[in-house]
Each structure stands twice: as structure tokens, then as C-alpha cells.
Write a protein that holds these residues in place. Structure first.
Motif, mmCIF file in Angstrom:
data_model
loop_
_atom_site.group_PDB
_atom_site.id
_atom_site.type_symbol
_atom_site.label_atom_id
_atom_site.label_comp_id
_atom_site.label_asym_id
_atom_site.label_seq_id
_atom_site.Cartn_x
_atom_site.Cartn_y
_atom_site.Cartn_z
ATOM 1 N N ALA A 1 0.809 -1.222 0.000
ATOM 2 C CA ALA A 1 0.000 0.000 0.000
ATOM 3 C C ALA A 1 0.839 1.267 0.000
ATOM 4 N N THR A 2 2.163 1.143 -0.108
ATOM 5 C CA THR A 2 3.038 2.314 -0.123
ATOM 6 C C THR A 2 2.633 3.259 -1.247
ATOM 7 N N PRO A 3 2.438 4.557 -0.951
ATOM 8 C CA PRO A 3 2.066 5.507 -2.012
ATOM 9 C C PRO A 3 3.182 5.676 -3.035
ATOM 10 N N VAL A 4 2.772 5.879 -4.275
ATOM 11 C CA VAL A 4 3.713 6.127 -5.368
ATOM 12 C C VAL A 4 3.210 7.312 -6.183
ATOM 13 N N LEU A 5 4.132 8.191 -6.532
ATOM 14 C CA LEU A 5 3.825 9.319 -7.409
ATOM 15 C C LEU A 5 4.670 9.182 -8.673
ATOM 16 N N VAL A 6 4.046 9.262 -9.833
ATOM 17 C CA VAL A 6 4.765 9.196 -11.109
ATOM 18 C C VAL A 6 4.621 10.546 -11.801
ATOM 19 N N VAL A 7 5.742 11.121 -12.198
ATOM 20 C CA VAL A 7 5.731 12.400 -12.908
ATOM 21 C C VAL A 7 6.369 12.188 -14.274
ATOM 22 N N PHE B 1 3.875 19.303 -21.212
ATOM 23 C CA PHE B 1 3.261 17.989 -21.343
ATOM 24 C C PHE B 1 3.267 17.217 -20.021
ATOM 25 N N GLN B 2 3.641 17.881 -18.928
ATOM 26 C CA GLN B 2 3.768 17.191 -17.644
ATOM 27 C C GLN B 2 2.468 16.499 -17.242
ATOM 28 N N ARG B 3 2.606 15.242 -16.775
ATOM 29 C CA ARG B 3 1.470 14.479 -16.250
ATOM 30 C C ARG B 3 1.844 13.905 -14.894
ATOM 31 N N VAL B 4 0.861 13.770 -14.024
ATOM 32 C CA VAL B 4 1.089 13.222 -12.692
ATOM 33 C C VAL B 4 0.123 12.064 -12.459
ATOM 34 N N LEU B 5 0.658 10.949 -12.001
ATOM 35 C CA LEU B 5 -0.139 9.766 -11.704
ATOM 36 C C LEU B 5 0.099 9.356 -10.258
ATOM 37 N N ASP C 1 -1.352 0.464 -13.353
ATOM 38 C CA ASP C 1 -1.735 1.861 -13.581
ATOM 39 C C ASP C 1 -0.872 2.498 -14.674
ATOM 40 N N CYS C 2 0.412 2.170 -14.684
ATOM 41 C CA CYS C 2 1.296 2.703 -15.722
ATOM 42 C C CYS C 2 0.877 2.214 -17.101
ATOM 43 N N ALA C 3 0.473 0.956 -17.191
ATOM 44 C CA ALA C 3 0.016 0.413 -18.472
ATOM 45 C C ALA C 3 -1.311 1.038 -18.878
ATOM 46 N N THR C 4 -2.227 1.161 -17.934
ATOM 47 C CA THR C 4 -3.551 1.714 -18.228
ATOM 48 C C THR C 4 -3.468 3.146 -18.723
ATOM 49 N N HIS C 5 -2.602 3.937 -18.093
ATOM 50 C CA HIS C 5 -2.504 5.355 -18.442
ATOM 51 C C HIS C 5 -1.347 5.657 -19.383
ATOM 52 N N ARG C 6 -0.768 4.602 -19.926
ATOM 53 C CA ARG C 6 0.270 4.723 -20.960
ATOM 54 C C ARG C 6 1.406 5.655 -20.537
ATOM 55 N N VAL C 7 1.936 5.404 -19.365
ATOM 56 C CA VAL C 7 3.098 6.165 -18.893
ATOM 57 C C VAL C 7 4.295 5.830 -19.774
ATOM 58 N N ALA C 8 4.999 6.858 -20.219
ATOM 59 C CA ALA C 8 6.136 6.668 -21.126
ATOM 60 C C ALA C 8 7.322 7.500 -20.643
ATOM 61 N N ALA D 1 -1.423 18.011 -22.523
ATOM 62 C CA ALA D 1 -0.850 16.689 -22.268
ATOM 63 C C ALA D 1 -1.390 15.713 -23.289
ATOM 64 N N PRO D 2 -0.603 14.676 -23.638
ATOM 65 C CA PRO D 2 -1.091 13.683 -24.595
ATOM 66 C C PRO D 2 -2.253 12.871 -24.051
ATOM 67 N N HIS D 3 -2.350 12.759 -22.716
ATOM 68 C CA HIS D 3 -3.443 12.038 -22.074
ATOM 69 C C HIS D 3 -3.877 12.852 -20.869
ATOM 70 N N PRO D 4 -5.072 12.647 -20.334
ATOM 71 C CA PRO D 4 -5.546 13.447 -19.212
ATOM 72 C C PRO D 4 -4.659 13.293 -17.981
ATOM 73 N N LEU D 5 -4.625 14.345 -17.185
ATOM 74 C CA LEU D 5 -3.899 14.310 -15.923
ATOM 75 C C LEU D 5 -4.626 13.366 -14.975
ATOM 76 N N VAL D 6 -3.894 12.558 -14.265
ATOM 77 C CA VAL D 6 -4.479 11.562 -13.388
ATOM 78 C C VAL D 6 -4.139 11.917 -11.949
ATOM 79 N N SER D 7 -5.103 11.840 -11.039
ATOM 80 C CA SER D 7 -4.837 12.103 -9.635
ATOM 81 C C SER D 7 -5.501 11.068 -8.760
#
Length: 369
Positions: free
Chosen positions: A302-308, A315-319, A329-336, A363-369
Motif C-alpha cells: 500500500a506504499t504511495p507512489v507518485l509518477v511524474v 506535457f507534464q502528467r502526474v499519476l 496503472d502505468c500500463a492503463t494510463h500509458r506512462v512513457a 498533455a497527450p493524455h488526461p492528468l491523473v490524480s
């Protein structure tokens, strides 16, 4: 290019794919223009822009109809510039020819032959240091990486040689030995060379190898530190990597080598036992295996993770995720790439309202929070 032209959302065509074109693309990109590049081949950095959707690329020679509905054109193909300019005039399209630009030298004084290794920061051109910008303005030659802010090339003088040293994942590369040779050769020929790198030159880069090559050849070299995305990306997303009473330790690792590979130097089992903040750079490809090993070694699922992703750019996105859900989640939101992973309790902090405005509006895809 005239700074009075309003090109936001308007069609612009750039003819040519050599590294010199990057200087023009950088200027156009910051205007918000709708950019099309026409060239049979392009350098890796331009190819990366096309792959990311920042520009369109027509992989062929130019045609007069490419100018249809265009507001502005840039001709960077010496063999065809005259024909392109003539066609643009007939269609009443403003056109700049790279081979007829004014060659005024406005640099602040030549520092002499040598090399400057400059860290340009995580993406925003304003995050380069004052010293770095000063030396860049004096350059005769610029070797630029894909992750360096290409907008910085917009301010270069006409006539500066631009060399694309992009190292694209799983694509054609400019071998490090060749980069070293080019730097040394240009410097020994009496030119001032800037090696422009994203982030900091010594943070998981080949900066020390390049300095060593210059020293071996007797070429004077200056190192200008830069802001690393390892610390900047979390901050730009509103998250600290340390926090009193929560995290008193930060560990930064590279995830580009498979965690179970024989050449890997990262002790993932030890990382799983730590309680502080873990920052992983270059970890997109192997995120599933990395997160699995961390949990197996003791990190709470359950450790929190932030992906930038694409930190400090428009084009910055935050997951936001957890260690258990990170790979999916990275696959679903196409993190690259480029993306920074922040793992630990501070990644779960709520961003203060005053910091809610993102650095990016597109951004190429919506910002995720």
C-alpha cells in the motif's frame, strides 16, 4: 523569424530534418504553432518529437502543395531552399531560408577553444543556471541530448553547429565514443563546444566519461551542474522527498537495467527494507519487476507512489498509485519515458491548494490524480 507573427494554432511547415532544424522547431514550438516537418529522414531528436505527437512528420521530399493553407514556412534544405521560397512567395506564405539568415554574432565574447558540459535541468528552459545560459550563448558547436530543453536552441546564433546526440531507447544511437570524438575534434579545431544535457551531467549520465575524454586529449573543460529531475519532478508535482517526522532519507536509483540482470548494480532487496523515499529514474520499462521485488523484500504493497512524466514541460502528467497497483496503472494510463517514480510516505501527501495549478496545460493524455 519575426516575433510579431501570431502562429498559435496555425499551420507551419518546416522543410528539412538535420539537427540545424531543431533551432527553428524550438522557436516555433513555443509559439503554439501546428508544425509539420517534411523531410525524407530526420535526426533522432526530431523523430522523438514526432513520436510524442508534438509535430507531424511527412517522410518524403518536399512538394509545392505542402504549402497549402500554411501561414509560415522554414526552408532548411540547401538544395531546394530557392524553389521552396519561390513556391511560398507564389502562395503568399511567409518563408524563412536558413541559408540566408543574418549571421550577426551577438555572443558575449568567445571563451576560447574548449568544452563546457552543461546540465540544462529537467525540461523548463528557465531552469538552466545563469552560468549555463551564458556559456551556451557563446557556443560555436552544441551537442544536444533529447532530454535537454530544445527551447534553449531557439536563442542560438545563426551559424552555430547543432549536433543531435540523442540516445533514444531501442532506436539508433550516437555512440558515446563518437560523442567524445566530436567534442574533442571540434575543440582542437579552435571552437568552443557546449555539451548540453538534460538534468545534471553527473546524475546517471556519461558526464564523467566525457570530461575524462577531454582531459586525455588536453582539452580544457568546464562542468556546469544542473537541476536533476530526481528532485525537481516531485517538487513540481507539489511533493517533497523529505518531510519532518515522515521521511529522513532519500535514495535515488536508476531503473534502466532489469532488476534481475547480471549487470545490475542496484540492491533491490535492500531498497525494499528501507523506510525513506525511493526515487527511480529511467524505470518505466521494468516497473513491474521493480515493484514486485520491492514488495517481496518488505515494502508495504500500500506504499504511495507518485509518477511524474515529462516534468517541467507543458506535457507534464502526474499519476498517483500504490506499489501494488503501479505496474497496471502505468500500463492503463500509458506512462512513457521520461518519467520519475517517487515511492514512499511523502508520495501520499495532499498537495496544498496553492500548488494545484500544474506546470503543464497540455498533455497527450488526461492528468491523473
Amino acid at each position: 523569424m519575426s516575433t510579431e507573427l501570431d502562429l498559435a494554432g496555425r499551420r507551419v511547415v518546416v522543410f528539412g530534418g538535420e539537427p540545424e532544424v531543431l533551432r527553428h522547431l524550438a522557436r516555433l514550438d513555443r509559439t503554439g504553432a501546428d508544425i509539420t516537418v517534411v523531410a525524407p529522414a530526420v535526426c533522432p531528436a526530431i523523430g522523438a518529437m514526432a513520436q510524442a505527437g508534438r509535430i507531424r512528420w511527412h517522410e518524403r521530399s518536399w512538394r509545392p502543395e505542402d504549402l497549402d493553407d500554411a501561414w509560415f514556412a522554414v526552408a532548411c534544405t540547401p538544395a531546394h531552399n530557392e524553389d521552396i521560397a519561390r513556391a511560398a512567395e507564389q502562395k503568399r506564405v511567409f518563408c524563412t531560408r536558413a541559408d540566408t539568415e543574418a549571421a550577426a554574432d551577438v555572443r558575449p565574447g568567445h571563451p576560447g577553444p574548449g568544452v563546457a558540459l552543461i546540465g540544462a535541468g529537467p525540461g523548463d528552459p528557465d531552469l538552466i543556471t545563469v552560468r549555463g545560459r551564458e556559456l551556451l550563448g557563446a557556443a560555436d558547436v552544441v551537442l544536444v541530448d533529447r532530454l535537454a530543453p530544445l527551447e534553449l536552441l531557439a536563442g542560438l546564433r545563426p551559424g552555430v553547429e547543432i549536433i543531435d546526440a540523442a540516445k533514444l531507447p531501442y532506436s539508433r544511437t550516437m555512440a558515446q565514443e563518437h560523442i567524445n570524438e566530436v567534442m574533442v575534434d571540434r575543440a582542437l579545431a579552435g571552437r568552443f563546444v557546449v555539451r548540453l544535457k538534460g538534468g545534471d551531467p553527473y546524475m546517471f549520465g556519461c558526464g564523467f566519461e566525457e570530461v575524462s575524454a577531454c582531459a586525455k586529449a588536453g582539452v580544457p573543460v568546464t562542468v556546469v551542474p544542473g537541476v536533476s529531475s530526481a528532485l525537481a519532478a516531485p517538487a513540481l508535482a507539489g511533493i517533497p522527498v523529505t518531510h519532518r517526522g515522515m521521511a529522513q532519507q532519500v535514495t535515488i536509483v536508476s531503473g534502466h537495467v532489469p532488476p534481475d540482470h547480471a549487470d545490475g548494480l542496484v540492491d533491490w532487496s535492500a531498497l525494499g527494507r528501507l523506510k525513506g523515499t525511493l526515487v527511480i529514474l529511467m524505470g518505466v520499462t521494468h516497473v513491474a519487476k521493480s515493484s514486485e521485488l520491492l514488495m517481496r523484500a518488505g515494502r508495504d504493497a500500500a506504499t504511495p507512489v507518485l509518477v511524474v512524466q515529462d516534468a517541467a514541460t507543458r506535457f507534464q502528467r502526474v499519476l498517483r498509485s500504490t506499489l501494488a497497483d503501479l505496474a497496471q496503472d502505468c500500463a492503463t494510463h500509458r506512462v512513457a519515458p521520461p518519467a520519475v517514480f517517487v515511492i514512499g510516505p511523502t508520495a501520499g501527501l495532499e498537495v496544498p491548494q496553492a500548488l494545484q495549478a500544474p506546470a503543464a496545460t497540455e498533455a497527450p493524455h488526461p492528468l491523473v490524480s
